[in-house]
Design an enzyme around this catalytic site. Structure first.
Site, mmCIF file in Angstrom:
data_model
loop_
_atom_site.group_PDB
_atom_site.id
_atom_site.type_symbol
_atom_site.label_atom_id
_atom_site.label_comp_id
_atom_site.label_asym_id
_atom_site.label_seq_id
_atom_site.Cartn_x
_atom_site.Cartn_y
_atom_site.Cartn_z
ATOM 1 N N SER A 36 -10.247 -0.278 7.119
ATOM 2 C CA SER A 36 -9.723 -0.135 5.758
ATOM 3 C C SER A 36 -9.165 -1.379 5.097
ATOM 4 C CB SER A 36 -8.637 0.935 5.732
ATOM 5 O OG SER A 36 -9.231 2.187 5.640
ATOM 6 N N LYS A 79 0.858 -1.200 0.000
ATOM 7 C CA LYS A 79 0.000 0.000 0.000
ATOM 8 C C LYS A 79 0.885 1.237 0.000
ATOM 9 C CE LYS A 79 -3.808 2.102 2.686
ATOM 10 N NZ LYS A 79 -4.817 1.924 3.735
ATOM 11 N N SER A 118 -9.849 2.137 3.003
ATOM 12 C CA SER A 118 -8.944 2.855 2.147
ATOM 13 C C SER A 118 -7.920 1.980 1.421
ATOM 14 C CB SER A 118 -8.175 3.884 2.989
ATOM 15 O OG SER A 118 -7.342 3.232 3.930
HETATM 16 N N1 GLN Z 1 -13.063 4.662 6.617
HETATM 17 C C1 GLN Z 1 -12.421 4.970 7.864
HETATM 18 C C2 GLN Z 1 -11.887 6.371 7.847
HETATM 19 O O1 GLN Z 1 -12.011 7.004 6.840
HETATM 20 C C3 GLN Z 1 -11.344 3.992 8.130
HETATM 21 C C4 GLN Z 1 -10.115 4.303 7.398
HETATM 22 C C5 GLN Z 1 -9.007 3.383 7.757
HETATM 23 O O2 GLN Z 1 -9.233 2.340 8.355
HETATM 24 N N2 GLN Z 1 -7.812 3.795 7.427
HETATM 25 O O3 GLN Z 1 -11.368 6.837 8.822
#
Ligand code: GLN
Length: 503
Positions: A187, A88, A163
């Site tokens: 995410s 990532k 994400s």
């Molecule tokens: N969707 C959540 C956020 O926007 C989780 C993101 C994540 O786990 N990095 O904070």
């Protein structure tokens, strides 16, 4: 599809090579760039992937020439030798670009490798390339990226989830055997659910955060994406454990058992809790409910005991999560100021303007929104109320979840109230985007492990999109939830197989 185990067997037998695996991913990457609706999973294939693969092939070839014993010894020392994985864009690989899919880091090159990367490469794995994500891991759909969205390989009109949508789509589209993502609030599990593969968020601390760009440090954790629980367990066994560079890191008991994950055998003793609050969620998709009911029946048919539990505090998890995550984000992202990190925009008007211009040009709208909310929450006037309340709710969630696990082995719930949605559908509606995390954030807040299992699909009329169900366990039960998930995989073979092989 080949699992990691099958691929290792093929590498040993010489019926495939590491170079062939890397070459195939490179070809798919190039073809995808030219396609009408590019997946946009990989942003870059690392330029040394092929030469690392050739080196691995040499080592394997030399051992094969000496015989089986030498081959087995080589793979016991380097259990992931020659296996390419998707990275990532917020996990550092020395000498490679690292941008968190943000304009502010365009051109930044990582000066050192993350501990998780070092441990994988010491085990022989090959970092194949970096994958798309929501900017600074803030989002649930991989649409908030300076590189454009990553599409869902099952149906390219849909989001991949976020994400970690890039590494998830790469694994789901058979471009990598396994992938790394990061989790702050879901995410890894969310895109795994949307793309139909397995995704594990380990116990907080089990994977070092050294070299991983921080979002909400008390919640952040590296996660693993794979086609089967075994394909997740092996990389986890290699990466887990205390790291002198991360004070919050911890050893995973029974990490050795993960190298050869056995399916869980004691279903008759398994006690499962289903939080009532999740079942009664408004806006829960009917197909997701159906897949959840089917999964529940499967557990019952195997002799597990399932009870509905009442945990009203869970209703506050999303609010607590966003207060804490955004406060920590505002603090963590203050280092991107054009002086310490980030591309400087200097109109020679003085330091204040330098900070302001750098940050307003470098960050995208969602990141800015979160920095503003986080700083608001932390401001002197409000921190007493909002931040402390967020923290005390978190402490209660942790306590109540820990207490629940005194009587139950796992919590069973859907990964998300809905399946993948269409591109563009929620991008201008932050609140409905935030609600994608309704069932995932309690896991990060309470630091427990959870795996999203590809448990079914929506109806044909609704596009046959994948639906994930979570198996969450107490802290350090990572091996146990993986072994339970492996039974699901054994009885529903190919649940998490890549899309090119889905008939
Ligand atoms: N969707 C959540 C956020 O926007 C989780 C993101 C994540 O786990 N990095 O904070």
């Amino acid at each position: 599809m080949q699992t990691i185990k099958e691929t290792i067997a093929a590498l040993k037998a010489g019926t495939t090579t590491s170079a062939a695996l890397v070459k195939k991913s490179m070809d798919v990457f190039e073809a995808d760039k030219k396609s009408a609706l590019p997946l946009n999973a990989f942003l870059e294939i690392y330029d040394d992937a092929l030469s690392l693969a050739a080196k691995a092939d040499e080592e394997i070839g030399a051992a094969r020439a000496k015989g089986d014993e030498a081959l087995n010894e080589l793979f016991s020392k380097k259990p992931l030798l020659g296996l390419p994985f998707a990275n990532k864009d917020n996990i550092s690989v020395r000498g490679k670009a690292l941008t968190c899919s943000s304009k502010i880091l365009k051109g930044y090159v990582a000066p050192y490798s993350a501990t998780v990367i070092n441990r994988l490469t010491e085990a022989g794995a090959i970092p194949l390339g970096r994958c798309n994500q929501d900017e600074f891991a803030m989002g649930s759909s991989t649409e908030y990226s300076v590189y454009g969205p990553t599409r869902n390989p099952i149906n390219r009109d849909y989001v991949s989830g976020g994400s970690s949508g890039g590494s998830t789509a790469a694994v789901a589209a058979n471009q990598a055997l396994f992938g790394l993502g990061t989790e702050t609030g879901g995410s890894v599990r969310l895109p795994a659910s949307y793309c139909g593969i397995y995704g594990l968020k380990p116990t907080y601390g089990v994977l070092s955060r050294w070299g991983v760009v921080a979002y909400g440090s008390s919640l952040d954790q590296v996660g693993i994406l794979g086609h089967t629980p075994q394909d997740i367990a092996l990389p986890l066994s290699v990466m887990s454990g205390v790291d002198m560079y991360d004070d919050t890191s911890a050893d995973l008991p029974e990490a050795h058992s993960l190298a050869d994950l056995k399916p869980y055998a004691d279903f008759a003793k398994l006690k499962i809790a289903v939080p009532k609050q999740f079942l009664e969620t408004k806006g829960m998709d009917a197909d997701v409910s159906k897949v959840f009911e089917d999964t529940r029946k499967w557990f019952e048919s195997k002799g597990a005991k399932i009870e509905t539990v009442d945990l009203p505090i869970l209703e506050a998890s999303i609010a607590s999560y966003y207060v804490i995550a955004l406060s920590e984000a505002a603090s963590n992202l203050s280092r991107f100021d054009g002086i310490r990190y980030g591309n400087r925009v200097d109109n020679e008007k003085g330091y204040d303007e330098l900070y302001i211009d750098t940050r307003s040009e470098g960050f995208g709208p969602e990141v800015k929104r979160r920095i503003i909310i986080g700083n608001y929450v932390l401001s002197e006037q409000f921190s007493g109320d909002t931040y402390k309340k967020g923290m005390s709710v978190r402490a209660r969630i942790q306590r109540e979840i820990a207490a629940l696990f005194e009587s139950y082995d796992i919590i069973l719930c859907p990964t998300c109230p809905t399946p993948a949605f269409k591109l563009g559908q929620k991008v201008d509606d932050p609140l409905s985007m935030y609600l994608s995390d309704l069932f995932t954030t309690f896991v990060n807040l309470s630091r427990i492990p959870s795996i999203s299992v590809p448990a079914g699909k929506t109806s044909e009329a609704n596009g046959s999109m994948p639906v994930g169900i979570q198996f969450a366990g107490p802290m350090f039960s990572d091996a146990k939830i993986l072994s339970i998930a492996q039974v699901w995989e054994d009885e529903h073979p190919g649940s998490g197989k890549p899309v090119s092989e889905v008939e």
